[in-house]
Design a protein around this motif. Structure first.
Motif: not given
Length: 338
Positions: A265-289
């Motif tokens: 996805h063009p807005r995503v600048h990082g995607v990681l599978a993780t341990s813990g209560p959440a099993n995926l973390m995605a970092a995104v840039f968006c133009r606004d809220h």
């Protein structure tokens, strides 16, 4: 991000943003090559890039090997007492094994990425952080798999044809430790970690080695996938006002497919599978809220994500090993004219 930063339109114009995007594609591309692809004069490109780098608005560095060390990487979510976030964030940013540090909106949470051996890791997690009265709680997520990292993100200010013309042939990432490195290799990579736009001549003078040797070594290292670059720039200067981390709960059978889809996805600048209560973390840039809302509803919804916790970055303190200048500390220049 610091919400007190200047209006991006008074800092980077359309050509500046295209130049930054060109560096995202190839951080070591020469001014002449960029000028040819973008259809502007070489003098203009040289002048613009010099301004962007000298003012500290843009830095190009070798990307830390976060993906290679994915299994050993840790994502830290540190809850701090009110008014103490900057102190703790700066202390973390001073550590060479912590390449990413963010202060989250509200000033009560710090996000960080840690790449470290067990000894240094345990001293921080079991000793230093618990002993700090400013820290209320630390949550640690181990990275199990990296689908995409910050070095792969593009701001989208180039056409597909322009990006393809700047991009080199795809290089398969080596397995960790599979490429033998001697002292000169490590020294060159370390210098690129400070400034990846240093020329072969500059590097040769710095390390006291013939330029032909430096050129040959970097060609080998680049061919082995070890000279990936990252452009450190406030995303608002590229038109993205919101930087957010999404902590996702994905059914295990869907984890690989969802991670791969988000990585494209063009807005995503990082995607990681993780341990813990959440099993995926995605970092995104968006133009606004509103853009972030649409990403959650229109992108995450159809992917079958069961739960999403959204945290918004208030200020990036360190990115790809670079401690960032705090916006607003000094006046930012207006864009140069071609």
């Amino acid at each position: 991000m610091d919400v007190t930063a200047a209006d991006p339109d008074t800092v980077l114009d359309a050509l500046d943003r295209r130049l930054v995007c060109a560096l995202q594609v190839d951080g070591r591309a020469g001014a002449g090559r960029i000028a040819e692809v973008l259809g502007v004069s070489g003098r203009t490109v040289t002048r613009r890039l010099t301004r962007l780098q000298q003012t500290g608005l843009v830095r190009v560095v070798r990307m830390p090997d976060a993906e290679d060390a994915a299994v050993g990487a840790l994502l830290l979510r540190i809850r701090v007492l009110g008014g103490r976030a900057d102190t703790v964030a700066q202390a973390l940013a001073e550590r060479p094994d912590v390449p990413f540090v963010d202060v989250m909106l509200g000033g009560r949470e710090i996000g960080a990425v840690m790449l470290s051996e067990a000894g240094a890791r345990d001293r921080l997690l079991h000793g230093q952080l618990p002993a700090t009265t400013a820290v209320a709680e630390t949550t640690v997520h181990a990275v199990l798999h990296a689908f995409a990292d910050a070095g792969q993100w593009r701001s989208g200010h180039l056409t597909e044809a322009e990006a393809a013309a700047l991009a080199g042939p795809p290089v398969e990432r080596p397995a960790p430790g599979s490429v033998p490195l001697d002292a000169l290799d490590r020294t060159l990579l370390a210098r690129l970690g400070e400034d990846a736009r240093q020329s072969h001549a500059m590097l040769a003078a710095a390390v006291g080695t013939p330029e032909s040797t430096v050129r040959r070594r970097l060609h080998r290292l680049d061919g082995a996938g070890l000279v990936r670059t990252h452009v450190t720039v406030d995303p608002r200067l590229l038109g993205f006002a919101v930087d957010a981390n999404l902590w996702l709960d994905v059914p295990p059978g869907r984890l690989a497919a969802v991670g791969a889809a988000l990585a494209r996805h063009p807005r995503v600048h990082g995607v990681l599978a993780t341990s813990g209560p959440a099993n995926l973390m995605a970092a995104v840039f968006c133009r606004d809220h509103g853009g972030l809302y649409r990403f959650v509803t229109d992108t995450l919804g159809p992917l079958g994500v069961a739960r999403a916790e959204t945290t918004i970055v208030a200020r990036a303190v360190k990115r790809a090993g670079v401690v960032l200048r705090r916006p607003g500390a000094a006046g930012l220049p207006r864009p140069a004219r071609a």
